[in-house]
Write an enzyme that holds these catalytic residues in place. Structure first.
Site, short mmCIF file in Angstrom:
data_model
loop_
_atom_site.label_atom_id
_atom_site.label_comp_id
_atom_site.label_asym_id
_atom_site.label_seq_id
_atom_site.Cartn_x
_atom_site.Cartn_y
_atom_site.Cartn_z
N GLU B 50 -0.65 99.11 25.56
CA GLU B 50 -0.01 98.89 24.25
C GLU B 50 0.36 100.52 22.58
O GLU B 50 0.53 99.97 21.93
CB GLU B 50 -0.92 98.16 23.32
N PHE B 112 -15.04 86.90 23.14
CA PHE B 112 -14.08 87.43 24.20
C PHE B 112 -12.78 88.89 24.04
O PHE B 112 -12.36 87.87 23.20
CB PHE B 112 -13.63 87.02 25.62
N GLN B 113 -12.58 90.06 24.15
CA GLN B 113 -12.01 90.23 23.35
C GLN B 113 -11.60 90.12 21.62
O GLN B 113 -10.87 90.21 21.27
CB GLN B 113 -10.19 90.39 24.23
N LYS B 162 -6.01 83.35 17.18
CA LYS B 162 -5.30 82.38 17.82
C LYS B 162 -5.37 80.84 17.41
O LYS B 162 -3.60 79.68 17.51
CB LYS B 162 -6.26 81.99 19.00
N MET B 475 0.57 125.39 23.97
CA MET B 475 -0.15 125.22 22.37
C MET B 475 -1.09 126.41 22.45
O MET B 475 -1.53 126.79 22.16
CB MET B 475 0.26 124.64 21.79
#
Lengths: 164, 566
Positions: B50, B112-113, B162, B475
């Site tokens: 993602e 969940f999630q 949802k 760097m």
């Protein structure tokens, strides 16, 4: 480091308070007190923040607050004439000779006793924060059981109106 | 007609003329993905993580004038986007991130999630929303696009439970939106602009200092016109490169920590600074106390009032949309404006500084990274979109690739996010399908989003990856060499993959280039013969090459370390 009272009109939406509080903590500004409640228009909340900082910091605070999408208006009340008040509820031990003394102190400070038991009083006191501080200082510290303060709220004098 | 919340989401995207969305499906967005499946107006790019979806959407915005869109599921889908959102936020990139959320009746129950998306993203978005009623869905998405793309742009997150995407509702997309709490100023104050003209007229040692605001507001044309009229030197910040043509004689290079000798000196000793869409950040002005030692007057044009007088006191603040203000300035100057004759002496001084040739570098038997950038510039004719990761290679690209056009230099300036380069290339190609795209990176950064090589194969993104491989986190190593007595703590990368084989494993072309004389032929081959392929070019470069000039942290802008000093 001057003391400033910032007044904010903000959309009365969930999360609006945390946006303001989050901004202060993320940018390292301090909040000495914060009060918030809906206005006569329930879609708007009025928030009062007591903060302190240099002129530069205050300029940033007001600019950053204005940048928050939910914020409708921001005013630094302390820039001009205003009145400010804070409410305190203080529970004190009130037994024996202290009982009479407590009553007298409350009267001197124009407080009201709003709850009485055999051994305690709850005193309600309204005024500028310094007055509440003086009241606490005037009491015997050993007799104070609990204090609750609302934090400062303020309003501009006369024609200074914060409204949309 | 009643349609589902999921269909409303897609219809909103269509109304906003969104042609592609970068995303990754999951439980909470299944309804939305189903609605996406039933149409072909909005294309979907399936990333491999993602984070890449958000970076790609971000680069889509950076390389075009449109708002990039990402779509992810709840919980880990959201937490994976946070780096990308923060990256876009720091660089003021307009972007809309649609996130799935667990059904509203589960919120707060550690479902969940589930995660507190609005809470987690709050400090790194311009604004965010949790949609609580399907009736608010369309107007919320409208607001999201409006807020993201107006004023000082930024990312906006819309969190959609949802159950909302399953509920039915009439679709009515508002044409315009009015918000009493959000009305960014557009027009600059005329009185202030007049004051600015007066000060510009009096300037003896002027400089035009411009940043990302010029790119974001598409003001390059107006800026060039104004600068030519004034004949003042122009310097760009890292984010502002391409806002003024780098090959123009008035351009004195990038300024700041790795800016040119002439740009940093001119900035410091200028008596008038015209700052345009820039914010005087720590990497630009170095130590603010040192910077404030010189007396000067500052005119600052910016859409965001909070950027003005934040780090440097400003004498003439002008809040407004940059191109409009610049146009107004030019208009006012038409009435008998004359620059001070002493500006000619200032140019002499600048040319003397230029004579130090602060970007000169020593050749060695190894490939020098600067040399690769010069060749990349030549081979692409200066016309490529260059995406970069973060580190030495980023500075080399900024210093040696001369950007003449805006929106060609795509990098993470504010947050400094390693790993953006490859997904940035994907976003650029979705917005500019025929563009030449070079991703300048290092063996450290590229591995942070390397999985996107798979996405590039799936959609045929012909990115040319210029991997400046020194086997070091360059760097970090440079700072350790200079400020930590060469204690190279964890900056040496061992067990690097064979990048050629790795590229081939993903179905791409891999090249390993080890000699200076092979640099140009390899680049030519990549951009001609392999025009339509992704080519992973692993350049084995000088392991100790450093970026100069350098203003060390806490030092003043003129206290530069030059390559010749060492």
């Amino acid at each position: 480091m001057l003391r400033h009272i910032i007044s904010i009109l903000i959309e009365n939406e969930s999360g609006a308070l945390s946006r303001v509080a989050g901004l202060f903590s993320a940018r390292g500004y301090n909040i000495e007190s914060l009060t918030v409640a809906p206005t006569e228009d329930p879609s708007l909340s009025r928030m009062t923040i007591l903060t302190s900082g240099s002129d530069e910091v205050l300029e940033q605070i007001t600019k950053q607050l204005n940048k928050l999408v939910d914020v409708v208006k921001v005013v630094d009340l302390s820039e001009a004439a205003h009145v400010e008040r804070e409410l305190m509820l203080i529970k004190v031990r009130a037994t024996g000779k202290d009982r009479e003394e407590m009553k007298r102190m409350a009267d001197i400070f124009r407080g009201r006793i709003i709850d009485v038991t055999e051994s305690t009083y709850v005193i309600e006191l309204t005024g500028a924060s310094s007055k509440l501080d003086s009241f606490i200082a005037a009491l015997d510290a050993g007799l104070i059981l609990e204090t609750v303060r609302t934090g400062v709220c303020g309003i501009g004098r006369g024609d200074r109106i914060l409204k949309i | 007609m009643m349609i589902s919340g999921a269909e409303i989401v897609i219809r909103c995207l269509q109304e906003e003329k969104v042609d592609c969305v970068f995303g990754y499906p999951g439980g909470s967005v299944l309804h939305i993905y189903d609605a996406l499946f039933k149409q072909d107006q909005v294309k979907h790019i399936l990333v491999r993580h993602e984070q890449a979806a958000v970076h790609a959407a971000d680069a889509y915005s950076r390389s075009s004038q449109r708002v990039g869109v990402a779509l992810v599921t709840s919980g880990p889908g959201v937490t994976n986007t946070v780096t990308g959102i923060a990256t876009a936020y720091m660089d003021s990139i307009p972007m809309v991130v649609l996130t799935g959320q667990v059904p509203s009746f589960y919120i707060g129950q550690d479902a969940f999630q589930e995660c507190d998306t609005v809470g987690i993203t709050r400090p790194c978005v311009k604004h965010n929303f949790l949609v609580k009623d399907v009736k608010d869905l369309a107007v919320t998405i409208k607001k999201a696009f409006h807020i993201a793309s107006t004023g000082r742009p930024g990312p906006v997150v819309v969190d959609i439970p949802k159950d909302i995407t399953a509920q039915m509702c009439e679709f009515d997309y508002p044409k315009t939106i009015q918000m009493r709490s959000y009305n960014p100023v557009v027009k600059g104050h005329l009185g202030q602009i007049k004051k600015a003209v007066q000060i510009l007229q009096e300037a003896k040692r002027p400089i035009i200092y411009t940043g990302g605001g010029v790119i974001l507001s598409d003001a390059a044309e107006q800026l060039t016109k104004l600068a030519h009229k004034l004949n003042f030197p122009v310097t760009n910040t890292l984010m502002g490169l391409g806002g003024y043509p780098a090959t123009d004689k008035q351009f004195i290079g990038m300024l700041g920590m790795h800016g040119t000798f002439e740009a940093n000196n001119a900035m410091h000793y200028a008596d008038v600074i015209l700052a345009v869409g820039a914010r005087f950040d720590d990497r630009v002005i170095g130590n603010p106390e040192h910077f404030s030692e010189e007396k000067r007057r500052v005119i600052h044009i910016d859409i965001d009032p909070s950027s003005i007088s934040k780090r440097v006191k400003v004498d003439v603040p002008i809040v407004g949309n940059v191109p409009d203000v610049l146009e107004e300035l030019v208009k006012l100057m038409d009435g008998g404006f004359r620059t001070d004759p002493e500006v000619a002496n200032w140019w002499k001084q600048i040319d003397e500084w230029r004579g130090r040739d602060s970007l000169r570098y020593k050749q060695s038997e190894h490939i020098m990274p600067q040399f690769v950038m010069e060749k990349l510039y030549e081979v692409t004719g200066g016309n490529a979109f260059v995406t970069s990761d973060v580190g030495q290679h980023q500075m080399f690209a900024a210093q040696y690739y001369k950007f003449d056009k805006p929106r060609r230099w795509i990098n993470s300036g504010g947050l400094g996010t390693m790993g953006v380069g490859l997904p940035y290339g994907m976003g650029v190609l979705m917005a500019n399908p025929d563009a030449q795209v070079a991703c300048v990176t290092g063996e450290g950064s590229i591995q942070m989003c390397i999985q996107e090589l798979s996405t590039c194969k799936q959609y045929g993104f012909p990115i040319k990856i210029i991997n400046l491989n020194n086997g070091m986190l360059g760097m970090v190593r440079q700072w350790q060499e200079m400020f930590y007595s060469k204690r190279y703590s964890q900056s040496y990368v061992t067990s690097l993959p064979d990048f050629v084989k790795l590229a081939e494993a993903y179905g791409h072309v891999g090249m390993k280039i080890e000699k200076p004389e092979d640099v140009e032929p390899a680049l030519r081959k990549a951009f001609t013969e392999h025009k339509d392929d992704l080519v992973f070019m692993d350049f084995i470069i000088d392991p100790v090459a450093n970026v100069f000039p350098m203003v060390a942290a806490g030092k003043g802008l003129t206290e530069m370390i030059l390559a010749e000093d060492l």
